[in-house]
Scaffold this motif. Sequence first.
Motif, short mmCIF file in Angstrom:
data_model
loop_
_atom_site.label_atom_id
_atom_site.label_comp_id
_atom_site.label_asym_id
_atom_site.label_seq_id
_atom_site.Cartn_x
_atom_site.Cartn_y
_atom_site.Cartn_z
N ALA A 136 0.84 -1.05 -0.43
CA ALA A 136 0.18 0.01 0.27
C ALA A 136 1.15 1.26 -0.34
O ALA A 136 2.22 1.41 0.61
CB ALA A 136 -0.67 0.36 1.12
N PRO A 137 0.94 2.18 -0.96
CA PRO A 137 1.19 3.60 -1.07
C PRO A 137 0.97 4.30 0.30
O PRO A 137 0.16 4.05 0.62
CB PRO A 137 1.11 4.15 -2.42
N LEU A 138 1.28 5.38 0.35
CA LEU A 138 1.32 6.59 1.36
C LEU A 138 1.32 7.64 0.44
O LEU A 138 2.33 8.18 -0.31
CB LEU A 138 2.56 6.27 2.41
N TRP A 139 0.23 8.59 0.70
CA TRP A 139 -0.08 9.87 0.85
C TRP A 139 0.44 10.69 1.29
O TRP A 139 -0.63 10.55 2.53
CB TRP A 139 -1.59 9.52 -0.06
N ARG A 140 0.75 11.34 1.32
CA ARG A 140 1.51 12.15 2.91
C ARG A 140 1.16 13.94 2.53
O ARG A 140 2.25 14.20 0.64
CB ARG A 140 2.89 12.11 2.80
N GLU A 141 1.79 15.10 2.77
CA GLU A 141 1.92 16.20 1.66
C GLU A 141 3.27 16.69 2.09
O GLU A 141 4.20 16.05 2.80
CB GLU A 141 0.84 17.20 3.36
N THR A 142 3.74 17.36 0.85
CA THR A 142 4.92 18.02 0.25
C THR A 142 5.12 19.08 -0.06
O THR A 142 4.46 18.52 -1.22
CB THR A 142 5.42 16.33 -0.14
N GLY A 143 5.40 20.23 0.25
CA GLY A 143 4.99 21.54 0.37
C GLY A 143 3.36 21.38 -0.46
O GLY A 143 2.67 21.57 0.35
N PRO A 144 3.23 21.74 -1.74
CA PRO A 144 1.54 22.34 -1.80
C PRO A 144 1.19 21.13 -2.76
O PRO A 144 0.23 21.25 -3.20
CB PRO A 144 1.67 23.82 -3.16
N HIS A 145 1.89 20.02 -2.57
CA HIS A 145 1.05 18.35 -3.88
C HIS A 145 0.73 17.69 -2.25
O HIS A 145 1.24 17.53 -1.51
CB HIS A 145 1.56 17.93 -4.45
N LEU A 146 -0.11 17.07 -2.26
CA LEU A 146 -0.09 15.74 -1.80
C LEU A 146 0.25 14.70 -2.91
O LEU A 146 -0.02 14.34 -4.43
CB LEU A 146 -1.86 15.08 -1.29
#
Length: 235
Positions: free
Chosen positions: A219-229
């Motif tokens: 399962a991949p992780l979606w996380r906040e990086t700057g102005p993007h998910l």
Amino acid sequence: MTETALSLPTRPPRLPGTRAVRPRAAASLVLLRETSDGPAVLMGVRSGAHRFMPNRLVFPGGRVDPADHRVAFAAPPPSTLAASFGALATALAAAAIRETFEETGLRLAAPAPRGARLPRGGWSHFVAGGWLPAADALVPLCRLVTPSFSPIRFDARFLLAPAERLSGELRGNGELEFLRWIPLAEAEVLDLALPQRVVLREVADWLAADAAARAARRAPLWRETGPHLVRVPPL
């Protein structure tokens, strides 16, 4: 194919000296079934009384409760859940199954083995009649952490399950309203919040994979990086 970065909505900068809210562990169940219009998922509208995502179309689920760490299973989760979600995998599976039952009336369960101790408290309605959760068909789909600018945050894991394993009658409890099976082709054009859009893209990616790719998938992780998910790892 799933995109690897999605733009986050603009938000004001955090006030000096303040910290982001710590996300709480949560789990959602993405129920999948075949229809005449293609694969469909079960979604409902979150009650307007909720502080988090009111009046938005979501998957059933919620935060992990203490009792979710102790509940017995008629069929335990597959090893792939721990490979993706670590030591919390069993509690996450329990939370997703319990919350789905509470919000939809649908039970992912099997008869309790003879002599099994049935849990009480928040699980008492689920186990009525001698049932225990059955997690053997669960698939770890993805993990998504609510962005830091949100006043309410969850470290949410989304688990996929086949609808044919369910029992019970579809009904809401007030937390989720207007429950219905939505074909993926229709869901893709709806006005959905970013987390639901991410999850639907992961469902489409899983459906497009062959058996070997599904077995090897984590399962991949979606996380906040700057102005993007951002998706980690990217495709």
